[in-house]
Design a protein around this motif. Structure first.
Motif, PDB file in Angstrom:
ATOM      1  N   GLN A 145       0.027  -3.368  60.535  1.00 44.66           N
ATOM      2  CA  GLN A 145       0.521  -4.499  61.339  1.00 44.66           C
ATOM      3  C   GLN A 145       1.950  -4.845  60.940  1.00 44.66           C
ATOM      4  O   GLN A 145       2.816  -5.066  61.792  1.00 44.66           O
ATOM      5  CB  GLN A 145      -0.354  -5.727  61.066  1.00 44.66           C
ATOM      6  CG  GLN A 145      -1.428  -5.997  62.079  1.00 44.66           C
ATOM      7  CD  GLN A 145      -2.158  -7.280  61.701  1.00 44.66           C
ATOM      8  OE1 GLN A 145      -2.607  -7.429  60.559  1.00 44.66           O
ATOM      9  NE2 GLN A 145      -2.255  -8.197  62.635  1.00 44.66           N
TER      10      GLN A 145
ATOM     11  N   THR B 153       4.479  -2.093  61.971  1.00 41.29           N
ATOM     12  CA  THR B 153       4.741  -1.970  63.406  1.00 41.29           C
ATOM     13  C   THR B 153       5.152  -3.296  64.054  1.00 41.29           C
ATOM     14  O   THR B 153       5.343  -3.356  65.261  1.00 41.29           O
ATOM     15  CB  THR B 153       3.486  -1.435  64.132  1.00 41.29           C
ATOM     16  OG1 THR B 153       2.396  -2.306  63.837  1.00 41.29           O
ATOM     17  CG2 THR B 153       3.153  -0.014  63.686  1.00 41.29           C
TER      18      THR B 153
ATOM     19  N   SER C  10       7.205  -6.314  65.500  1.00 42.20           N
ATOM     20  CA  SER C  10       8.542  -6.398  66.097  1.00 42.20           C
ATOM     21  C   SER C  10       9.453  -7.205  65.181  1.00 42.20           C
ATOM     22  O   SER C  10       9.020  -8.190  64.581  1.00 42.20           O
ATOM     23  CB  SER C  10       8.464  -7.089  67.462  1.00 42.20           C
ATOM     24  OG  SER C  10       7.533  -6.427  68.267  1.00 42.20           O
TER      25      SER C  10
END
Lengths: 264, 107
Positions: A185, A188, A190
């Motif tokens: 999490q 990846t 943003s």
């Protein structure tokens, strides 16, 4: 048959604990549990009294009666075959029967079970959502990848409270999986968006507590049979499949959705 | 040379044989097995209960609790008609087998 005399409360309690452990190890259905426990307890009482009449001290007589009766590991599997089908006995019956003393259960066992329960609930929600928004092909792929893991995690919840070694290791495996999901999490996420990997925090916390109480946990599962390497590999494979399921599903050609859910 | 081991069917037949004489409760069955076999048949005592419950499940024996004055409540097992038939058949098979084994091993 010698029957006269009473036993002290502590001996009575020891004998009852043994009878209950045997019945639990046999995964005896609730309807027969009390009846069978009473019968086994009657045997242990009678044997203890007979040995005491022969001149043994009560505690020694109780030790001997329990030893002659057989361990839960020796008698339990025989009971599994009586009350369950051969298929059940050779699959779930191997994974489930109780062996541990519940009064000495480390607290972290409860946390591991809670985490397993959370993982089962979330996985089932994901399955339901998949059947709702995905095509049958993707849903089947999802089920194939995660189904065995969900089933094992669900089975590990009752097995762990019974002191099954495999269930403890499976719980540890799921904790590691939580941590890895959390790392994924974070990797990846943003840029600029705050991501709190709650699963990783929970899984990591449980791993730390389990490590701190490793000797208690080892004692708790010490009466459970060691599993074969092939079983360990198969169980690990279910965890790996669950872990890589999002990657595999993400790489499948995105099909047209059957329905578009509308969130309000 | 290790002693021959009883399989589940042989064990069940021995239990039927004992219960064919009179109804008994588990502790009595264990004691009879040990005494009459001169401790040659000396399995963990607890294994008699799964065997008795299996016979009950299969309709070969019937279990019932009985309370007698001065004695604790006990679960007695009695042979059913089907159990009596199974005992007869099992005994014949066993005797044929024993005769055959004697013929090979000598008397």
């Amino acid at each position: 048959m010698s029957t006269s005399g009473d036993l002290s409360a502590s001996t009575e309690s020891r004998l009852r604990t043994h009878a209950s452990a045997v019945v639990r190890a046999g995964a005896v259905p609730r309807a027969h549990r009390d009846d069978l426990t009473d019968e086994l307890l009657g045997h242990l009482r009678e044997r203890t009294l007979a040995l005491r009449i022969q001149g043994l001290a009560e505690s020694t007589a109780a030790d001997r009666a329990i030893a002659d009766f057989g361990t839960p590991e020796a008698v339990g599997p025989e009971l599994v075959g009586v009350y369950h089908s051969r298929l059940w006995a050779s699959t779930i019956g191997v994974l489930l029967p109780a062996v541990a003393d519940r009064t000495h259960r480390p607290a972290v066992v409860g946390w591991i079970r809670l985490m397993l329960a959370i993982s089962v609930v979330f996985s089932l929600v994901a399955v339901v959502l998949s059947t709702w928004i995905d095509t049958p092909g993707r849903t089947i792929a999802f089920l194939v990848l995660t189904g065995p893991g969900i089933a094992l995690a669900a089975l590990a919840i009752p097995a762990l409270v019974r002191g099954q070694r495999w269930a403890l290791w499976y719980g540890i495996g799921v904790s590691i999986e939580f941590v890895m999901f959390g790392i994924g999490q974070l990797v990846t996420a943003s840029p600029g968006i705050l991501t709190i990997p709650i699963g990783a925090i929970v899984g990591g916390g449980i791993l730390l507590v389990a490590w701190a109480h490793r000797s208690e946990l080892a004692t708790f599962v010490s009466r459970s049979a060691r599993f074969r390497p092939a079983v360990a590999i198969a169980f690990a494979a279910t965890l790996v499949l669950t872990l890589i399921a999002p990657v595999i599903l993400g790489n499948l050609a995105t099909p047209p959705r059957r329905r578009h859910p509308t969130w309000r | 040379m290790p002693a021959p081991r009883l399989d589940r069917g042989d064990y069940a037949l021995l239990l039927l044989g004992l219960l064919g004489e009179r109804e008994m409760y588990g502790y009595e069955v264990v004691a009879e097995l040990r005494d009459r076999s001169a401790a040659v048949i000396d399995l963990p005592e607890g294994t008699v209960y799964p065997a008795l419950r299996r016979l009950e499940r299969d309709g070969l024996v019937r279990g019932h609790w009985r309370e007698t004055d001065g004695a604790p409540r006990r679960r007695y097992y009695a042979l059913t008609l089907a159990g009596d038939r199974a005992l007869g058949e099992g005994r014949d098979v066993w005797r044929r087998f024993a005769t055959a084994a004697d013929g090979i091993l000598g008397r």
